[in-house]
Scaffold this active site. Structure first.
Site, PDB file in Angstrom:
ATOM      1  N   SER A  29      20.626   7.660 -13.495  1.00 44.24           N
ATOM      2  CA  SER A  29      20.050   8.397 -14.846  1.00 44.24           C
ATOM      3  C   SER A  29      20.667   7.543 -15.904  1.00 44.24           C
ATOM      4  O   SER A  29      20.159   6.555 -16.296  1.00 44.24           O
ATOM      5  CB  SER A  29      20.222   9.882 -14.787  1.00 44.24           C
ATOM      6  OG  SER A  29      19.581  10.582 -15.616  1.00 44.24           O
TER       7      SER A  29
ATOM      8  N   ASP B 267       9.948  12.948 -10.403  1.00 40.63           N
ATOM      9  CA  ASP B 267      10.955  12.580 -11.533  1.00 40.63           C
ATOM     10  C   ASP B 267      10.099  12.257 -12.701  1.00 40.63           C
ATOM     11  O   ASP B 267       9.231  11.575 -12.741  1.00 40.63           O
ATOM     12  CB  ASP B 267      11.735  11.447 -11.123  1.00 40.63           C
ATOM     13  CG  ASP B 267      12.891  11.112 -12.112  1.00 40.63           C
ATOM     14  OD1 ASP B 267      13.123  12.121 -13.067  1.00 40.63           O
ATOM     15  OD2 ASP B 267      13.612  10.274 -11.812  1.00 40.63           O
TER      16      ASP B 267
ATOM     17  N   HIS C  97      14.666  14.107  -9.224  1.00 40.08           N
ATOM     18  CA  HIS C  97      15.866  13.682 -10.222  1.00 40.08           C
ATOM     19  C   HIS C  97      17.089  14.011 -10.017  1.00 40.08           C
ATOM     20  O   HIS C  97      17.100  15.421  -9.716  1.00 40.08           O
ATOM     21  CB  HIS C  97      15.535  13.741 -11.685  1.00 40.08           C
ATOM     22  CG  HIS C  97      16.456  13.094 -12.807  1.00 40.08           C
ATOM     23  ND1 HIS C  97      16.222  11.761 -12.990  1.00 40.08           N
ATOM     24  CD2 HIS C  97      17.543  13.371 -13.298  1.00 40.08           C
ATOM     25  CE1 HIS C  97      17.379  11.446 -13.790  1.00 40.08           C
ATOM     26  NE2 HIS C  97      17.907  12.451 -14.000  1.00 40.08           N
TER      27      HIS C  97
END
Length: 324
Positions: free
Chosen positions: A159, A257, A287
């Site tokens: 991320s 995601d 995610h």
């Protein structure tokens, strides 16, 4: 493909617990909520050595680093940059993940506790990530001297940490050193555009939503004009094709995601620039799945993909180009 059963059950439990949306929490509240997951992960496997380091950025700020060294002669050092929207989480919250990565891959893992927004906005985290990569190369050199082995250097992150990993991999190629043998990018943030199809698809509004990402961008890069800079949005780097030595990449993306489109776009941009890319899509995952070590089965599958890429990098110094 629908979310897998474990993820569906996890989200149902979270919904039953209630609480405000991520973007409605203060940074302190979000950090406290994130620390609540540490007990779920567990302590992680034992490693041969844990070394607490001090990392000094170019602007003189010192941050923590933690080197996790597995048993035996390591294959190299992988610098790991954790996720959390540049706002939450730290190396303590990711200690279990780092230990798991070290023991399964046979690489020493250097966890970097970079500065967080909004107290320290962009580009403070970039400075710390770069200091971490340089320290990782120093540790690689030290361990190579101690063991007599030819060790490699990798950078990885998930991320926001994947964003920083991509940024420092680009910088290493621009400056010519250190040589990075692999960049492992797990659902990385590569662009500030939140109008992509994956952002606007309601099926992807799970652990991370469009509103939450816009909130994080506002905290990390308050000046919208700066968000297009390559150190913030690596997808917008104009010179990828001219970067000799840009590290081969693993790009691991969950099926569901908001960041999926920009992750695929970055993999395509690297491929167009002649960089070997292994693009993997994790079916039925959302995610954040990668950080839920010992909680979601998908995390173990994702870890196996990253470990496989590190094994290939140790053996050959590259990853094969594939597209999911």
């Amino acid at each position: 493909m629908a979310l897998d059963d474990a993820t569906t059950a996890f989200l149902a439990q979270a919904a039953a617990a209630g609480g405000p949306a991520l973007q409605d929490l203060t940074p302190e509240e979000a950090r406290a909520a994130s620390r609540g997951f540490i007990d779920l992960y567990g302590p992680g496997p034992a490693v041969a050595a844990v070394e607490e380091l001090t990392l000094t950025a170019a602007d003189g700020v010192e941050r923590r680093g933690r080197l996790l060294v597995p048993e035996g002669t390591p294959h190299g050092v992988v610098v790991y940059l954790h996720g959390g929207g540049w706002v939450v989480d730290d190396i303590d919250g990711y200690d279990c993940l780092g230990r798991t990565l070290a023991t399964q891959s046979g690489w020493a893992v250097l966890m970097v506790d970079y500065r967080k927004a909004p107290e320290d906005p962009y580009p403070a985290a970039v400075h710390d990530a770069w200091a971490g990569l340089l320290a990782g190369d120093e540790q690689r050199t030290r361990l190579a001297a101690e063991t007599g082995a030819d060790l490699r250097l990798a950078v990885a992150g998930d991320s926001a940490g994947g964003n920083l990993a991509a940024v420092v991999a680009q910088r290493a190629a621009r400056t010519g050193a250190p040589r990075v043998d692999l960049q492992a990018l797990v659902y990385p943030v590569t662009d500030h555009d939140t109008a992509t199809v994956s952002y606007t698809d309601p099926a992807n509004a799970l652990m991370l939503t469009r509103e939450a990402m816009e909130h994080f961008w506002g905290l990390y890069v308050p000046d919208p004009a700066q968000r297009a800079e390559p150190d913030a949005s690596p997808l917008r780097a104009p010179d990828l094709a001219r970067l000799d030595g840009l590290a081969p990449a693993l790009v691991l993306l969950p099926e569901h995601d908001v960041l999926r489109d920009e992750g695929e776009a970055y993999a395509a941009a690297l491929d167009a620039a002649g960089v070997p890319v292994d693009l993997r899509i994790a079916p039925g995952q959302m995610h954040g799945f990668f950080q839920f070590v010992n909680v979601l089965p998908g995390a173990a599958d994702g870890m196996a993909v990253v470990v496989e890429a590190l094994h290939r990098a140790a053996a050959h110094g590259s990853v094969p180009s594939t597209h999911a």
